[in-house]
Write a protein that holds these residues in place. Structure first.
Motif, mmCIF file in Angstrom:
data_model
loop_
_atom_site.group_PDB
_atom_site.id
_atom_site.type_symbol
_atom_site.label_atom_id
_atom_site.label_comp_id
_atom_site.label_asym_id
_atom_site.label_seq_id
_atom_site.Cartn_x
_atom_site.Cartn_y
_atom_site.Cartn_z
ATOM 1 N N GLN A 13 30.394 34.894 65.705
ATOM 2 C CA GLN A 13 30.802 36.087 66.444
ATOM 3 C C GLN A 13 30.796 37.332 65.568
ATOM 4 O O GLN A 13 30.523 38.422 66.030
ATOM 5 C CB GLN A 13 32.173 35.886 67.064
ATOM 6 N N LYS B 174 25.610 23.951 63.248
ATOM 7 C CA LYS B 174 26.512 23.337 64.234
ATOM 8 C C LYS B 174 25.798 22.177 64.934
ATOM 9 O O LYS B 174 26.359 21.081 65.088
ATOM 10 C CB LYS B 174 26.954 24.378 65.274
ATOM 11 N N SER C 93 29.862 32.662 76.122
ATOM 12 C CA SER C 93 30.914 33.468 75.493
ATOM 13 C C SER C 93 30.368 34.738 74.868
ATOM 14 O O SER C 93 30.969 35.795 74.951
ATOM 15 C CB SER C 93 31.607 32.680 74.380
ATOM 16 N N THR D 251 39.224 33.701 68.032
ATOM 17 C CA THR D 251 38.097 32.826 68.338
ATOM 18 C C THR D 251 37.502 33.196 69.696
ATOM 19 O O THR D 251 38.220 33.515 70.618
ATOM 20 C CB THR D 251 38.571 31.373 68.361
ATOM 21 N N ILE D 252 36.192 33.168 69.721
ATOM 22 C CA ILE D 252 35.514 33.410 70.994
ATOM 23 C C ILE D 252 35.015 32.073 71.499
ATOM 24 O O ILE D 252 34.329 31.349 70.768
ATOM 25 C CB ILE D 252 34.349 34.389 70.835
ATOM 26 N N GLY D 253 35.412 31.760 72.731
ATOM 27 C CA GLY D 253 34.940 30.513 73.318
ATOM 28 C C GLY D 253 35.474 29.330 72.545
ATOM 29 O O GLY D 253 36.673 29.066 72.507
ATOM 30 N N ILE D 254 34.567 28.656 71.870
ATOM 31 C CA ILE D 254 34.987 27.423 71.230
ATOM 32 C C ILE D 254 34.185 27.198 69.957
ATOM 33 O O ILE D 254 33.053 27.657 69.829
ATOM 34 C CB ILE D 254 34.811 26.234 72.219
ATOM 35 N N ASP D 255 34.834 26.572 69.031
ATOM 36 C CA ASP D 255 34.155 26.258 67.779
ATOM 37 C C ASP D 255 34.667 24.892 67.338
ATOM 38 O O ASP D 255 35.667 24.395 67.870
ATOM 39 C CB ASP D 255 34.500 27.329 66.745
ATOM 40 N N PHE D 256 33.989 24.283 66.404
ATOM 41 C CA PHE D 256 34.514 23.019 65.917
ATOM 42 C C PHE D 256 34.208 22.831 64.445
ATOM 43 O O PHE D 256 33.345 23.489 63.888
ATOM 44 C CB PHE D 256 33.963 21.841 66.730
ATOM 45 N N LYS D 257 34.982 21.955 63.838
ATOM 46 C CA LYS D 257 34.740 21.578 62.453
ATOM 47 C C LYS D 257 34.796 20.062 62.375
ATOM 48 O O LYS D 257 35.455 19.412 63.201
ATOM 49 C CB LYS D 257 35.827 22.135 61.534
ATOM 50 N N TRP E 256 38.009 20.423 67.666
ATOM 51 C CA TRP E 256 37.604 21.593 68.454
ATOM 52 C C TRP E 256 38.684 22.653 68.358
ATOM 53 O O TRP E 256 39.871 22.364 68.522
ATOM 54 C CB TRP E 256 37.384 21.194 69.926
#
Lengths: 776, 208
Positions: free
Chosen positions: A522, A586, A624, B40-46, B62
């Motif tokens: 982002q 990712k 998004s 955070t925008i939307g979703i992210d994961f590690k 998530w």
């Protein structure tokens, strides 16, 4: 006569003979002959006798007569004898009398003589002393003058002494001594004047920085009072008015601060001594040496303005003095000499300033140095020195300044960016809203009535950077002040610098953000958006510059507009690359979670979870990031699809996976379907239909071929454009077929029915055919 | 195919915007901390692989956006989650109060047997504390879940939290595996399986 009286005949004859003998003294021969010849000698002898008797008688008578007279004479003589004796006595007495009388006279006469001699001697001495006196007077004058250090008059006196006075007294020993001393005096005077000169030189060496300083101040005051530049100099004028109060006693012109008389005196003296060349030579040599010293900049000059100042003052002072000496020194230095020296100095100054300013990383200091150099130049020009290389130096300095500014602004940008959260700017009330709009010209579609909190599309970095660019422009301008550049030049320079700043420095800062490992998607997205706004704002910056420089805005030309949008092209490309890279990372993480069971008998009837997750993630992401510019999103989406497709394909081809069951292929087919669904769902706007699907085309063909076992079609249409499976290479088909064969092996032993055997046979045949194709 | 892990657990971080979900995750996955707040925008994961009782467990965590506008996106991820961290900020009363709403969200969207845990973050800001530890514990007891106070910034008990949650999931899963006697020996329980369980599991939440 007796003969004559005797017989006249005879007489006559004999008389003749006698006559002849008496008459002639010696030539008696012929007479005697004639006598003998006539035999008359007897007669003649008698006659002759007669004649002798006659003569004796005559002599006797005569003597008788004279005897009487003699007697009388003796008588008289006796008488005289007595008389003379008498007279002698008389004379002796008189002499005695005289002797006594004259003795006194003679004495006083001697005395008089002596006195007369003394008198004449005295006169001579006086005359001589009169001649000597001026010598001594002059000499004492000389001594006095020397002791008073008035060397020039002393020299004149010396000359007078030598030529006027001394010749008159040449005979004296002291005169010789003096004469010998004269050259010594000359030498002494010369030495003294030289030492005076040395003192003077030392003195001016000490003083010249001061002179330089004063001259610079005068110039700046002059500039300040110059009506043409008054506008720009207001500030400075005020400052100097203050300093005028404190330094009023120094309002003399620079040269007046120094007493040049030693030089003139020395020069006069040298003239008299006819050692002008010596003097000149010495002066020039010393000054050249001094020049070298003065021109040697302090080693750490770049550290402070003061050391620059001192250096410049010293140099300036030196040359002001030289100029003065040139004008007043009657050829002590020549124009050529000074010009030579100046040329040498100029190159040295330029190099010194160049090297030292190159070390300088403080923009303000550079500005001050520039002002200093400018003032230096003006002052020098006032004194008639050419300063062209210095102008060039200033230009170079300008480049350096811009460079330093850019460095500085890189830091500023870094600060801004490091504090930036890369979120759309949010304002809570009207005031903040106005503030943003004031600091950043935005012509975006503002809603008619703004409801708070309101979000601008750009992050807070945009107005900040915009402001900083403005600041940078101001800073750039500062250098151009008083530089007497044309507006066009200034305009060009600023535009160039600004472009460099944005395209190089700022873009560089952005790129370094992209490279940091923790940058999020982002953030990059927001940066891309922000660069767009910054590029749009370029028009305003352009106008801003035009307002300052008075040059016409160039935004109208097509070239600049193109340039504008290219401004952050590199950064944006970088950003897009980063986005794709991040996405791929990712996706890779997802793909690592892949849990295919390659010996699966029956597919599960739905897509594998990691694929569902990937698709969901992609959908969410593209959904998004609504503010992502469409073209960027498109690129990212394409890259993602391509990546997934390649990864799935790579899974199939993985050499570590030896056997694959039909069930596993069917599962893969399900997953692929899921992907295709996503590709067809137009996850990003503006993509061409089926564009994304194409990325999965190869995999699709391969799976279709294997699942439908459609080998006849494959071989029939092989290598034709219209072939359904044109993307399936025989090699690939072979690899997959081999894996299927391996996967089937177990079944072959357990179930040995006919259809299985046929199938196996078919497989072998297909393999053989494929190998043939592959060889081709 | 040699897998590099034995189990894959999907965890989910939820909670109000600004309570520090991303920071907690960042601390856990990279052992680092970032002061600047980026929502955070939307979703992210590690992803992080941990060692638990001799098993390699891959955690896919998530990180959801706390902001309301992403709610529809984030709820889609509830279903796949095997463990959910409910995070609140101890210096923010509101975030604690909202935990109730988040729980309701879970009940509506997540699978019934999902493991849950309550996290009181920013515990290093003792002087700004608004929610006492006791209240946190009380709420956890109320929902029958575990509670831990953490600090992503000071790196306090973040590891503990994730390890505890992972262990609970593991225990539950192993228990379930034994009970169901899987037909194929080599086949592991895939994350999708819990999703297919009937919603009657919902009642288990209250029992725990």
């Amino acid at each position: 006569m007796d003969n004559l009286l005797r017989d006249p005949n005879e007489k006559t004859q004999y008389d003749l003979y006698l006559q002849e003998i008496e008459g002639i003294d010696d030539y008696w021969g012929p007479t005697f002959r004639a006598i003998f010849d006539n035999n008359e000698h007897v007669e003649f002898k008698r006659k002759l006798e007669e004649r002798i008797k006659h003569h004796d008688k005559d002599i006797e008578r005569l003597c008788n007569v004279y005897y009487q007279g003699f007697i009388e004479s003796v008588r008289e003589l006796l008488e005289v004898k007595s008389q003379s004796k008498n007279l002698n006595n008389q004379v002796v007495s008189i002499d005695k009398q005289l002797q006594t009388a004259s003795q006194a006279i003679s004495k006083s006469g001697v005395e008089l003589l002596k006195a007369r001699k003394v008198q004449s001697n005295i006169a001579v001495v006086i005359a001589q002393l009169n001649l000597c006196l001026p010598v001594f007077i002059t000499y004492s004058k000389l001594q006095k003058q020397i002791s008073e250090k008035r060397y020039y008059p002393a020299l004149k006196t010396l000359e007078e002494l030598e030529h006027l006075h001394l010749p008159h007294v040449a005979n004296y020993r002291f005169s010789n001594q003096l004469r010998e001393k004269i050259p010594k005096y000359r030498d002494k005077i010369e030495a003294a004047s030289m030492s005076d000169l040395k003192d003077f030189l030392e003195n001016i060496r000490k003083f010249s920085p001061k002179i330089g300083e004063v001259a610079m101040r005068h110039t700046s005051e002059q500039l300040a009072s110059d009506p043409t530049v008054i506008g720009r100099k207001k500030k400075r004028t005020i400052v100097h008015q203050d300093s005028n109060i404190t330094f009023s006693e120094e309002d003399l012109s620079a040269q007046e601060l120094i007493d040049f008389s030693p030089i003139y005196r020395g020069l006069h003296i040298a003239h008299v001594l006819e050692k002008v060349t010596n003097f000149e030579g010495y002066y020039r040599a010393e000054r050249t040496k001094q020049a070298r010293l003065v021109l040697q900049p302090p080693t750490n000059m770049h550290e402070s303005e003061e050391s620059y100042q001192n250096y410049i003052y010293a140099v300036l002072g030196f040359f002001i003095l030289e100029d003065h000496v040139l004008n007043t020194g009657r050829g002590l230095i020549t124009k050529v000499f000074l010009e030579d020296m100046w040329t040498m100095a100029l190159s040295k100054i330029t190099t010194a300033l160049q090297t030292h300013s190159a070390y300088c990383t403080d923009a303000t200091l550079i500005l001050r140095i520039k002002d200093l150099i400018m003032l230096f130049c003006t002052t020098l020009r006032n004194y008639g020195y050419s300063v062209k290389p210095l102008w060039e130096l200033v230009r170079e300095l300008r480049d350096h300044y811009t460079e330093v500014l850019m460095q500085k602004w890189v830091q500023v940008f870094r600060d801004i960016l490091s504090k930036e959260d890369f979120q759309p700017t949010k304002v809570l009330d009207q005031e903040e809203f106005e503030q943003i709009l004031q600091s950043f010209p935005w012509e975006g579609d503002l809603p008619d009535d703004v409801s708070f909190p309101y979000s601008f599309p750009f992050s807070s970095m945009v107005p900040k950077v915009y402001q900083q660019v403005k600041e940078f422009i101001y800073a750039c301008l500062k250098f151009s002040e008083d530089l007497n550049l044309s507006q066009v030049e200034v305009d060009e320079m600023i535009r160039k610098s600004m472009n460099l700043l944005l395209t190089r420095s700022f873009s560089g800062c952005l790129s370094s953000i992209f490279r940091s490992p923790h940058v999020s998607l982002q953030k990059i997205t927001q940066i891309i958006i922000d660069t767009g706004y910054l590029e749009d704002a370029n028009v305003y910056l352009d106008q801003f510059i035009s307002n300052i420089t008075g040059e016409e805005s160039r935004s109208g030309t097509v070239g600049t507009i193109q340039g504008q949008h290219a401004m952050f092209r590199v950064a944006r490309e970088d950003a897009v690359r980063q986005i794709c890279e991040k996405l791929r990372q990712k996706l890779n993480e997802f793909l690592e979670l892949e849990t295919y069971d390659w010996t699966l008998g029956e597919p599960k009837g739905h897509a594998s979870s990691f694929i569902s997750d990937i698709i969901a993630f992609l959908q969410t992401t593209f959904h998004s990031f609504t503010n992502l510019p469409p073209e960027v999103a498109q690129v990212a989406c394409r890259s993602a699809c391509e990546h997934i497709s390649n990864a799935m394909f790579a899974l199939l081809m993985n050499s570590e996976i030896r056997q694959i069951s039909m069930g596993a292929l069917n599962q893969l087919n399900l997953d692929l379907l899921q992907c295709e669904q996503f590709a067809a769902s137009e996850p990003v706007k503006g993509l061409q239909q089926d564009e994304l699907l194409a990325y999965f085309g190869k995999l699709r063909e391969l799976l279709d071929l294997f699942i439908s076992w459609d080998w006849p079609t494959y071989f029939h249409d092989y290598a034709q454009e219209t072939s359904k499976y044109k993307q399936v290479q025989p090699d690939i088909a072979i690899i997959l077929l081999e894996k299927l064969k391996e996967g089937d092996r177990k079944n072959i032993f357990t179930v040995l029915n006919k259809s299985e055997r046929d199938k196996k046979k078919l497989l072998e045949t297909v393999l053989k055919q494929l190998r043939q194709l592959s060889v081709k | 195919m040699a897998k590099t892990y034995d189990y894959l657990f999907k965890l989910l971080l939820i909670g109000d915007s600004g309570v520090g979900k991303t920071c907690v995750l960042f601390r856990f996955s990279e052992d680092a901390f970032n002061t600047t707040f980026i929502s955070t925008i939307g979703i992210d994961f590690k992803i992080r692989t941990i060692d638990l009782d001799g098993k390699k467990i891959k955690l896919q965590i998530w990180d959801t956006a706390g902001q309301e506008r992403f709610r529809t996106i984030t709820t889609a991820y509830y279903r796949g989650a095997m463990g959910i961290m409910l995070v609140y900020d101890i210096t923010n009363e509101k975030s604690f109060e909202n935990i109730k709403n988040w729980i309701r969200n879970i009940e509506e969207n997540a699978s019934a047997d999902v493991e849950k845990m309550l996290l009181g973050n920013k515990c290093e800001l003792e002087e700004k504390r608004q929610v006492s530890k006791e209240r946190g514990e009380q709420l956890a007891v109320e929902y029958g879940i575990k509670f831990i106070e953490t600090s992503a910034k000071a790196s306090i008990r973040v590891e503990d939290a994730f390890f505890t949650l992972a262990r609970d999931i593991k225990t539950k899963m192993e228990k379930k595996l034994e009970a169901s006697n899987p037909p194929k020996g080599g086949h592991k329980l895939t994350p999708t399986e819990p999703m297919k369980k009937p919603t009657s599991w919902l009642s288990r939440c209250t029992l725990l």
